[in-house]
Enzyme design. Structure first.
Site, PDB file in Angstrom:
ATOM      1  N   SER A 265      17.997 -56.665  61.709  1.00 31.35           N
ATOM      2  CA  SER A 265      17.783 -57.189  63.056  1.00 31.35           C
ATOM      3  C   SER A 265      18.357 -58.596  63.223  1.00 31.35           C
ATOM      4  O   SER A 265      19.553 -58.800  63.111  1.00 31.35           O
ATOM      5  CB  SER A 265      16.288 -57.146  63.392  1.00 31.35           C
ATOM      6  OG  SER A 265      16.058 -57.434  64.748  1.00 31.35           O
TER       7      SER A 265
ATOM      8  N   ASP B  31      20.501 -59.415  70.030  1.00 35.03           N
ATOM      9  CA  ASP B  31      20.399 -59.778  68.620  1.00 35.03           C
ATOM     10  C   ASP B  31      21.273 -58.841  67.788  1.00 35.03           C
ATOM     11  O   ASP B  31      21.987 -57.992  68.327  1.00 35.03           O
ATOM     12  CB  ASP B  31      18.949 -59.796  68.149  1.00 35.03           C
ATOM     13  CG  ASP B  31      18.325 -58.414  68.089  1.00 35.03           C
ATOM     14  OD1 ASP B  31      18.850 -57.492  68.741  1.00 35.03           O
ATOM     15  OD2 ASP B  31      17.303 -58.249  67.390  1.00 35.03           O
TER      16      ASP B  31
ATOM     17  N   ASP C 269      20.979 -56.214  65.967  1.00 36.24           N
ATOM     18  CA  ASP C 269      20.931 -54.749  66.064  1.00 36.24           C
ATOM     19  C   ASP C 269      20.723 -54.261  67.491  1.00 36.24           C
ATOM     20  O   ASP C 269      20.571 -53.059  67.719  1.00 36.24           O
ATOM     21  CB  ASP C 269      19.869 -54.171  65.134  1.00 36.24           C
ATOM     22  CG  ASP C 269      18.447 -54.438  65.594  1.00 36.24           C
ATOM     23  OD1 ASP C 269      18.215 -55.487  66.229  1.00 36.24           O
ATOM     24  OD2 ASP C 269      17.562 -53.612  65.319  1.00 36.24           O
TER      25      ASP C 269
ATOM     26  N   ASP D 113      18.279 -54.572  69.744  1.00 35.72           N
ATOM     27  CA  ASP D 113      17.006 -54.101  70.303  1.00 35.72           C
ATOM     28  C   ASP D 113      16.237 -55.197  71.036  1.00 35.72           C
ATOM     29  O   ASP D 113      15.152 -54.946  71.560  1.00 35.72           O
ATOM     30  CB  ASP D 113      16.130 -53.448  69.232  1.00 35.72           C
ATOM     31  CG  ASP D 113      15.594 -54.424  68.196  1.00 35.72           C
ATOM     32  OD1 ASP D 113      16.049 -55.590  68.175  1.00 35.72           O
ATOM     33  OD2 ASP D 113      14.733 -54.014  67.392  1.00 35.72           O
TER      34      ASP D 113
END
Length: 445
Positions: free
Chosen positions: A102, A241, A243, A245
């Site tokens: 992440s 960000d 990833d 999400d």
């Protein structure tokens, strides 16, 4: 229920080559997951990853383990976490696996799973996988080994999915948007989505090299996008960000619009259209300003523990649709099964177009209260949350703040730290109160 030893609240995460994040454990995890998942369903799994250099390593290890357990694997390469959830559903896969840490630096990585409906894997299934990890690794007969294929059009499929959440009769023509992809998994997705909807897009953080993910860019480092919005005279900025999400936004004046304000925009828009269906779920860290602004609109608001998993639990419990965190994880169950930064941005833009309003106008009636967070280390076996002195200091501050303030004390789960958070109307007073409680913790013997 037995406690999970291997999985955390959001899968497995850590420094590459240390602890749980090793090639050996990834291989065994793929095999163990394959053993559990092969008991039912379609016998195929999707694997996606972000842009970290270690993604190749863990992708290959998981692929080998799953194949050894007899499951077919579909690789989609670098793709946002919510894309894995979506493609898991549309390909009728038994599960989706995301290789990502992440918003963490490149030297960390992680592995998390989605169930066949695109939601986070149930605790019970994770416990079954952990049980298989205790067994010696075996291999199915050669004719039963899983095959591996690559989904070449995964990016195009997900781009069209994202665009489908924007009203067909509307366009972003005339808007100039800065899009920050954090050198992460959205680098080849987000700019195309907003361009194809008609916007003029200035992309930053869109040149990943395996080592620069989240490095001074993205939703956890807003300096560059704020500067770019001002320099380019853009209408707004969207920061994702690593990833994809979570999302943060920037208005035309360079002010950051965080997850709490995005929740407010989405809730107001849904209420105006008569599709809100209940209230809003925030977390213990959601700003009191969100609570007060929703109260003014008579929109119910409840708080979960910190983490999108817990937000989802309360949404399901109340049968509500909208929830999220101030860090930018936004859930809208009418538009997906997990947090999706691109889709959340599209929903905000749709609200702007419907109401013919700027980002500034949509946030005019929410005032974020000053919030101060102090981390205090405590020693020995002293539990500051059981200390009469600390609790008395908390009560004293809460009395002074009244209904226009809030105190939250939380212990870190990984080290002897107490997080002291105080909110109120005045920055100077809030800082003083937070330090007052922190001093009470420091003075514990």
């Amino acid at each position: 229920m037995k406690q999970r030893q291997f999985f955390g609240t959001d899968g497995i995460r850590g420094k590459v080559g240390a602890g749980k994040m090793t090639p050996e454990l990834a291989l065994k995890l793929g095999w163990a997951a394959g053993r559990v998942l092969s008991r039912s369903g379609t016998q195929k799994v999707i694997i996606g990853k972000d842009t970290r250099i270690s993604g190749y390593l863990f992708e290959s290890a998981l692929e080998a383990g799953l194949s050894a357990a007899g499951l077919d694997v579909m690789l989609i390469g670098p793709m946002p976490t919510p894309a894995v959830a979506y493609l898991t559903r549309t390909f009728r896969a038994e599960a989706g696996i995301v290789i990502s840490a992440s918003h963490n630096p490149y030297y960390d990585n992680g592995i998390k799973f989605f169930a066949n409906d695109g939601s986070k894997l149930d605790d019970e299934v994770e416990l079954e996988i952990e049980a298989e990890l205790e067994k010696p690794l075996t291999c199915v007969e050669s004719h039963l080994l899983g095959k591996v294929n690559r989904i070449d059009d995964a990016a195009g499929r997900y781009i069209e999915y994202c665009k489908s959440h924007f009203p067909a009769e509307q366009t972003l023509s005339g808007l100039k948007i800065v899009v920050d992809c954090a050198h992460g998994a959205t680098y080849h997705i987000a700019p195309s989505v907003f361009r194809e909807l008609g916007a003029e897009v200035i992309a930053i953080g869109d040149k990943p090299n395996g080592l620069n993910i989240n490095d001074k860019v993205g939703a956890t480092s807003m300096g560059q996008i704020c500067e770019t919005v001002l320099a380019e005279n853009a209408d707004l900025g969207i920061a994702l960000d690593g990833d994809g999400d979570r999302i943060m936004m920037v208005n035309r004046h360079g002010r950051v619009i965080d997850g709490d304000e995005i929740l407010y925009i989405l809730a107001c828009d849904a209420q105006k259209r008569g599709v809100l269906r209940g209230g809003v779920v925030g977390t213990l860290m959601s700003n009191l300003g969100l609570d007060l602004a929703l109260q003014a609109l008579e929109i119910p608001f409840v708080r979960s523990k910190v983490g999108d998993r817990y937000v989802m639990e309360l949404l399901k419990e109340h049968d509500w649709r909208i929830g999220g965190e101030n860090s930018g994880h936004i859930l809208n169950l009418d538009h997906g099964t997990t947090g999706d930064g691109i889709v959340a941005g599209i929903l905000v833009l749709a609200a702007m177009q419907r109401q013919n309003a700027s980002l500034e106008a949509l946030t005019a009636n929410i005032t974020m209260l000053p919030q101060v967070l102090v981390n205090v280390r405590f020693e020995g076996d002293n539990d500051p949350l059981a200390s009469e002195v600390v609790l008395a200091a908390q009560a004293e501050v809460e009395q002074k703040l009244g209904a226009r303030g809030r105190v939250l004390l939380r212990k870190s789960g990984t080290e002897p730290l107490l997080r002291v958070m105080v909110e109120g109307d005045e920055q100077e007073a809030v800082t003083e109160y937070a330090n007052y409680i922190a001093d009470a913790v420091r003075n514990l013997v």
